[in-house]
Design an enzyme around this catalytic site. Structure first.
Site, PDB file in Angstrom:
ATOM      1  N   HIS A 190      -2.327  10.542  -0.194  1.00 33.78           N
ATOM      2  CA  HIS A 190      -2.364   8.742  -1.159  1.00 33.78           C
ATOM      3  C   HIS A 190      -1.988   8.814  -2.372  1.00 33.78           C
ATOM      4  CE1 HIS A 190      -3.104   4.912  -0.420  1.00 33.78           C
ATOM      5  NE2 HIS A 190      -4.390   4.979  -1.083  1.00 33.78           N
ATOM      6  N   ASP A 245       3.975 -13.874  12.450  1.00 31.73           N
ATOM      7  CA  ASP A 245       2.226 -14.152  11.729  1.00 31.73           C
ATOM      8  C   ASP A 245       1.290 -13.353  11.572  1.00 31.73           C
ATOM      9  OD1 ASP A 245      -0.723 -14.942  11.417  1.00 31.73           O
ATOM     10  OD2 ASP A 245       0.295 -17.228  13.389  1.00 31.73           O
ATOM     11  N   GLU A 252       0.677  -0.834  -0.159  1.00 32.85           N
ATOM     12  CA  GLU A 252       0.028  -0.656  -0.250  1.00 32.85           C
ATOM     13  C   GLU A 252       0.884   1.543  -0.196  1.00 32.85           C
ATOM     14  OE1 GLU A 252      -3.775   2.099   2.849  1.00 32.85           O
ATOM     15  OE2 GLU A 252      -3.439   0.277   2.821  1.00 32.85           O
TER      16      GLU A 252
END
Length: 425
Positions: A377, A279, A85
């Protein structure tokens, strides 16, 4: 509709990865160009992939970037982050830079304590069962410690019991929690093995029946806390500070806002967890469950202003990560990233990860309270859009720069820009 002939491929798990890919391609009527993509993506990694997961046919690379400017407990840090991202790493870099003058991030931890649950059912006297188990404390400790003598050697092992009687749709159950110090391991294998070894003895002592014997990812005894202070002049003034606090109050009161607010925190957390071979699903499950432990899903972080008017951020969350076992130990990229971090203990890694989550949260809140999340963004996303429409080489920057200059990062506009650039050649 899918072109799949059948999902039944006899003996797929016995095939080498290359043959497995061919078998899947044949059944899925996969174009040769996609076979080539999957084959190339596996280059140099397929042997490891075949050991890590079942029926491996390829590997998928996630970009690794470096977050700069981080100071954690007085130590300068470069942080590897694995994420697809845009703007996540940039936000951490910027946020960390803005609190360097106040010493960066300060942390504390409750230690590497994990728990496994043993479910006991079928008893008419569940409270009596609870006491029967507590009376066997010393025997339980011996059984658990015998399971993993290496853990004992490194200072870990069984620590305590926590036994609860819970009401369920099928009646009361006695739930035995064994509390274990797992040292530098995440601890799942250790506590699960202990629970498996202990369950038959619990049945013998209580006459109840054990069903599930498994760790809990709500690692509320393995909590890490990070805090940082952002000076008023680094935030953008009192109005920005107050608007950021208002954004926090919104997230803390409304689960719809909290879900996105907390997703931003996990953008930072999960990127470091993934980069170090830990994890991500366990960490995410534990974080969200911990946030809702009082019956209300709210902000993971806490924000306030200090006596000088500066903005103070606090993030407290379970962080069950390890340095030994699983992909952390055998994946070469994870090992390289751990070497960049220079951490020697799971505790140190956990402190860094929570600090990154807090930095990410600050960056997202500040963007929302000022220019809005899309401006930064989408500017960083412009190159992705250029690639999506087929730009190559120098065209990528040309298309991306034009998209940013007009302030509209859209695929249809990118297609028009690319067509014009090519027509002018």
């Amino acid at each position: 509709m899918s072109n799949l002939k059948s999902s039944r491929i006899e003996g797929l798990h016995k095939m080498p990865p290359e043959a497995r890919l061919r078998a899947v391609a044949q059944q899925a009527d996969l174009k040769e160009e996609y076979v080539d993509v999957l084959s190339a993506a596996a280059s140099g990694q397929i042997t490891l992939a075949d050991r890590l997961v079942e029926n491996a046919i390829s590997s998928m690379a996630i970009p690794i970037g470096i977050a700069t400017n981080m100071i954690v407990d007085g130590q300068e840090m470069l942080i590897p982050m694995a994420t697809e991202e845009s703007s996540v790493i940039a936000a951490v870099c910027n946020s960390a830079k803005r609190c360097r003058s106040t010493g960066g991030f300060k942390t504390s931890t409750s230690g590497p304590i994990m728990a496994a649950q043993i479910q006991l059912v079928g008893a008419t006297d569940p409270e009596n069962v609870r006491l029967k188990v507590l009376e066997r404390f010393d025997e339980i400790k011996e059984i658990c410690d015998t399971v993993d003598p290496l853990l004992l050697k490194f200072g870990g092992g069984f620590r305590d019991l926590d036994i609860r009687v819970i009401d369920t749709a099928e009646g009361p159950m006695t739930i035995v929690h064994i509390i274990v110090d797992t040292r530098d391991a995440m601890g799942a294998n250790a506590v699960n093995s202990m629970a498996e070894a202990l369950a038959p003895r619990l049945e013998e002592w209580t006459k109840a029946r054990s069903i599930l014997r498994i760790l809990t990812n709500l690692a509320d005894r393995r909590v890490v806390r990070a805090r940082a202070v952002w000076p008023l002049d680094e935030i953008g003034g009192e109005q920005v500070r107050d608007d950021m606090l208002s954004a926090y109050y919104f997230a803390d009161a409304d689960p719809y806002r909290a879900a996105t607010h907390n997703k931003g925190i996990m953008n930072g957390v999960s990127a470091v967890v993934l980069a170090t071979g830990n994890d991500t699903r366990a960490i995410e499950a534990g974080a969200h469950a911990y946030t809702a432990r009082d019956g209300w899903y709210r902000s993971m972080s806490r924000w306030e202003k200090d006596a000088d008017g500066n903005l103070v951020g606090i993030l407290e969350m379970p962080m069950a990560v390890g340095l030994i076992g699983g992909a952390t130990k055998i994946h070469p990229t994870a090992q390289a990233n751990l070497n960049i971090l220079g951490v020697k203990t799971a505790d140190a890694l956990a402190r860094i990860i929570v600090s990154v989550g807090l930095a990410q949260n600050f960056g997202a809140m500040r963007a929302l309270a000022t220019t809005g999340i899309q401006k930064g963004h989408m500017a960083l996303h412009a190159q992705n859009v250029a690639l999506m429409v087929g730009a190559t080489g120098p065209e990528i920057d040309q298309v991306a720069n034009e998209l940013k200059s007009i302030g509209k990062v859209r695929q249809d506009i990118a297609e028009e820009i690319l067509a014009r650039i090519r027509s002018e050649k």
